[in-house]
Design an enzyme around this catalytic site. Structure first.
Site, PDB file in Angstrom:
ATOM      1  N   ASP A 335       0.835  -1.206   0.000  1.00  0.00           N
ATOM      2  CA  ASP A 335       0.000   0.000   0.000  1.00  0.00           C
ATOM      3  C   ASP A 335       0.870   1.257   0.000  1.00  0.00           C
ATOM      4  O   ASP A 335       0.527   2.278   0.584  1.00  0.00           O
ATOM      5  CB  ASP A 335      -0.975  -0.004   1.198  1.00  0.00           C
ATOM      6  CG  ASP A 335      -2.007   1.117   1.151  1.00  0.00           C
ATOM      7  OD1 ASP A 335      -2.233   1.687   0.063  1.00  0.00           O
ATOM      8  OD2 ASP A 335      -2.578   1.431   2.214  1.00  0.00           O
ATOM      9  N   LYS A 362       4.595   7.379   0.763  1.00  0.00           N
ATOM     10  CA  LYS A 362       4.446   6.493   1.918  1.00  0.00           C
ATOM     11  C   LYS A 362       5.680   5.641   2.189  1.00  0.00           C
ATOM     12  O   LYS A 362       5.930   5.269   3.326  1.00  0.00           O
ATOM     13  CB  LYS A 362       3.252   5.565   1.692  1.00  0.00           C
ATOM     14  CG  LYS A 362       1.893   6.138   2.056  1.00  0.00           C
ATOM     15  CD  LYS A 362       0.889   4.989   1.988  1.00  0.00           C
ATOM     16  CE  LYS A 362      -0.532   5.433   2.217  1.00  0.00           C
ATOM     17  NZ  LYS A 362      -1.440   4.253   2.050  1.00  0.00           N
ATOM     18  N   CYS A 646     -12.500   0.338   9.799  1.00  0.00           N
ATOM     19  CA  CYS A 646     -13.212   1.472  10.391  1.00  0.00           C
ATOM     20  C   CYS A 646     -13.332   1.372  11.914  1.00  0.00           C
ATOM     21  O   CYS A 646     -13.406   2.390  12.597  1.00  0.00           O
ATOM     22  CB  CYS A 646     -14.613   1.593   9.803  1.00  0.00           C
ATOM     23  SG  CYS A 646     -14.635   2.201   8.101  1.00  0.00           S
ATOM     24  N   HIS A 647     -13.392   0.140  12.439  1.00  0.00           N
ATOM     25  CA  HIS A 647     -13.620  -0.020  13.883  1.00  0.00           C
ATOM     26  C   HIS A 647     -12.368  -0.515  14.609  1.00  0.00           C
ATOM     27  O   HIS A 647     -12.458  -0.915  15.764  1.00  0.00           O
ATOM     28  CB  HIS A 647     -14.794  -0.970  14.130  1.00  0.00           C
ATOM     29  CG  HIS A 647     -16.115  -0.412  13.678  1.00  0.00           C
ATOM     30  ND1 HIS A 647     -16.827   0.507  14.415  1.00  0.00           N
ATOM     31  CD2 HIS A 647     -16.838  -0.610  12.541  1.00  0.00           C
ATOM     32  CE1 HIS A 647     -17.948   0.831  13.762  1.00  0.00           C
ATOM     33  NE2 HIS A 647     -17.972   0.179  12.620  1.00  0.00           N
TER      34      HIS A 647
HETATM   35 CA    CA Z   1      -4.303   2.775  -0.205  1.00  0.00          CA
END
Ligand code: CA
Length: 724
Positions: A335, A362, A646-647
């Site tokens: 990523d 990144k 998300c959690h």
């Molecule tokens: Ca990404």
């Protein structure tokens, strides 16, 4: 200075070189007053306003204003503030034009204020459907607007590009830019070049194919579209740059599955050189992340560079044609997007002036690239890096550490930087006086665990090709404290010629605000520690601090109204880190919550904020854990893929969205199913997962969260329990 007076002055100041491009500057179709191409090209001379996302096409985020400076910044006070109407991440850069301030906020809403008094002028809500949130990797944020003529342009989370009348906030036109049946989202700010509105999109965690496109500012008609990765079924009539890209992929996978679009989304950074007519775009990660699934070789590992993932690509702005590319992470699998801030500057390197492009993507290296040719100049790590030992100066390619490539099977690897990067979307700033680039950097490694039988899901959930459920931290206070200790957030002042840090300021944790540098010798930045600070641009000494009551991630801007200088920043904690890392762990470093609000400062400002809301936390009181280990293991795997982003991994409670361990629905299977299966809370952003998860799997997730809640309840009670 009004725009009309400024434009008259700027026209005289424009160089002969710029005037040679007259048709471009005074492009056709501009009606009445408002922002012109000449103003956008010459934005640096217009210190009163902030008319485009990075202030200028070079995206330096440097303002020459110096009324607020090293000597008097201690007298900076709140001039006014405005509460936002959501409690989600705030990432936007406001625009300021002739005493009016325009911003976007969560859920792609737009608001306009009197920039001196804070009086609200108008607001616009595009009514993005709540369940669109499930398509967004990184919160329902929006990073800003573009201005041209009498219009403002912005993208919506559900993929529309909208033009508003700047005076009234009324819709002039809107157009759908994406295939809305897929998980495309727009969170980035458009740019306008010669009457063309340029916008990309996100979704590379969900199987989309990345592109950037240009639309006519007058009517929204599409003018060109540039895809960043090849199409599975592309034939010999595909553009040459995509045919070249196809040679670097296993095209069978792209051909076979419509759920694997390859990724390469252009979700944030752009910059423009008007002399070269080159638009620079930052291209994102592969979809799925794991190259062994995205582009497998004969031996089951990944193959190929997979152009143009993780690349900086130069595109002819007038036509959308490919010009050059530089790939920061060939064959990316972690990523490692190259969508981070792209900044242009001219500087002396090795005894001659170079037109350079700079990026801290990144992957942890700070790159200086020749922006005329795309040739590598230099790169050095700006944070701790273990995936590569350096960049080969002859080839510009990384020297990889093979132990950090995880394929379909084998050992997990702890990789740094992790998927959040060493720097994310938060804008940098450049001071031409100090010749420093200021980087909002951080360190947060990630465990990449193989997943032997991964399959893409076109409907819901993270399509990354790794086992995201394997990364749970053990319910052991000591270990979690150790992990918390390894997280770092810092403001790094980077000398791009020497390729090293001149100074570094440590913050309480990662995910601090974007940056602004000024002619007053100041650098402004908000922090995860809920402060908004001013630092000496030359030394990093903290000169001023304001208690913001919330984490600040957005970048500040500065402007003048009637000659008085203001500094504005949108405060409000959120985004990928806030959602997807261990909330308990963040709170140990620095308690942080979301209070979404625009803060505007001036010298002698005397306004105050409402009293700080109390940090309320629901009790941790789960039902007993009675499910079988098999059911809990199924729940853990499904949670990792569909819920963790998300959690938070391990259900340890994100800092923005509900902490599921403390959910009222946890003890009631029917209530849980009503939310997860039936979509009872879809309007708030929690979509139904019924197309991706069976009722039994949804119940298994509940069993897993109950088990995790009981572990943490025991931990909180000081009763250390053994890892099963
Ligand atoms: Ca990404």
């Amino acid at each position: 200075m009004t725009l009309r007076r400024w434009a008259a002055g700027a026209a005289l100041l424009l160089s002969a070189g710029a005037l040679a491009n007259c048709s471009q500057i005074f492009g056709s179709g501009e009606s009445g007053e408002g922002i012109t191409t000449a103003m956008l090209v010459g934005a640096d001379a217009d210190s009163a306003n902030w008319i485009s996302h990075g202030r200028t096409y070079s995206e330096q985020r440097y303002s020459p204003l110096d009324a607020v400076n090293r000597d008097n910044v201690g007298q900076l006070g709140l001039a006014w503030s405005a509460d936002m109407d959501t409690a989600r991440g705030q990432e936007a850069t406001p625009l300021v034009i002739d005493g009016r301030l325009y911003l976007t906020t969560a859920w792609s809403k737009v608001k306009a204020f009197d920039a001196a008094t804070g009086a609200k002028l108008w607001e616009y809500d595009p009514e993005v459907p709540g369940e669109t949130a499930v398509k967004a990797c990184c919160d329902v944020v929006n990073r800003g607007l573009a201005a041209y003529g009498d219009k403002l342009f912005f993208g919506t989370l559900d993929g529309r590009l909208i033009a508003l009348d700047r005076n009234t906030g009324k819709v002039a036109w809107e157009t759908v830019t994406v295939d809305q049946s897929k998980s495309y989202t727009i969170t980035g700010a458009p740019r306008v070049i010669d009457g063309k509105v340029i916008i990309g999109n996100g979704g590379a965690e969900f199987g989309v194919r990345g592109f950037v496109a240009a639309y006519d500012a007058n009517d929204g008609k599409e003018l060109w579209k540039f895809y960043t990765v090849p199409e599975g079924k592309q034939g010999p009539d595909a553009p040459a740059y995509l045919q070249k890209a196809a040679e670097t992929w296993n095209m069978d996978v792209l051909r076979e599955s419509d759920a694997i679009g390859g990724g390469g989304t252009v979700w944030d950074s752009m910059a423009y050189d008007p002399d070269l007519d080159l638009l620079y775009i930052g291209v994102g990660n592969g979809s799925p992340w794991n190259r062994a699934y995205r582009s497998p070789g004969k031996d089951g590992t990944g193959q190929g560079d997979n152009l143009y993932l993780s690349s900086i690509v130069a595109v002819r702005a007038s036509t959308g044609e490919y010009v050059w590319h530089y790939q920061t992470t060939p064959g990316e699998t972690w990523d490692f997007t190259a969508t981070q801030h792209i900044m242009l500057a001219d500087m002396e390197i090795g005894g001659r002036m170079r037109k350079v492009l700079m990026q801290a993507p990144k992957n942890g290296f700070f790159y200086v690239i020749d922006r005329e040719t795309g040739k590598f100049i230099s790169a050095k790590p700006y944070v701790t890096v273990n995936w590569a030992t350096g960049i080969d100066p002859a080839t510009g390619r990384p020297i990889e550490n093979p132990e950090t490539r995880v394929d379909k099977t084998g050992k997990p690897a702890l990789v740094t930087p992790g998927a959040l990067g060493g720097h994310n979307w938060h804008p940098m700033a450049f001071s031409p006086k100090e010749k420093l680039v200021y980087i909002p950097a951080f360190e947060a490694g990630m465990m990449y665990a193989p997943e032997a039988n991964w399959k893409p899901d076109r409907n819901r959930g993270f399509n990354v090709g790794f086992n995201l459920g394997a990364g749970d931290l053990p319910p052991d206070g000591g270990f979690r404290k150790q992990v918390a200790g390894s997280l770092r957030g810092m403001l790094v002042a980077w000398d791009p010629v020497a390729q090293k840090a001149r100074w570094t300021v440590e913050h309480p944790g990662p995910w601090n605000g974007g940056l602004l540098a000024t002619g007053g010798g100041l650098v402004f930045q908000g922090t995860t520690g809920s402060e908004f600070n001013a630092y000496d641009a030359g030394t990093g000494k903290k000169l001023w601090s304001f208690a913001a009551q919330t984490g600040v991630v957005a970048p500040p801007v500065t402007y003048t109204v009637d000659g008085e200088q203001y500094v504005a920043v949108l405060a409000g904690w959120g985004g990928a880190y806030a959602l997807s890392v261990d909330g308990d762990l963040i709170k140990r470093k620095a308690p942080v919550r979301n209070v979404s609000r625009l803060l505007v400062f001036k010298l002698g400002g005397k306004a105050t904020l409402p009293a700080e809301p109390a940090l309320a936390e629901l009790p941790l009181d789960p039902p007993p854990s009675t499910a079988s280990p098999e059911v809990i293991a199924l729940g853990q795997a499904k949670y990792g893929r569909y819920c963790a982003v998300c959690h938070a991994p391990g259900a340890v409670g994100s800092t923005v969205l509900p902490d599921l361990r403390r959910s009222g629905a946890l003890e009631n299977a029917a209530a849980w199913s009503a939310v997860v299966h039936d979509g009872a809370l879809k309007d708030s952003g929690m979509a139904s997962f019924k197309g991706s998860l069976s009722k039994a799997e949804i119940e298994a997730i509940r069993a897993y969260v109950i088990k995790r809640a009981n572990e943490d309840k025991a931990l909180e009670a000081g009763k250390k329990i053994a890892r099963r």
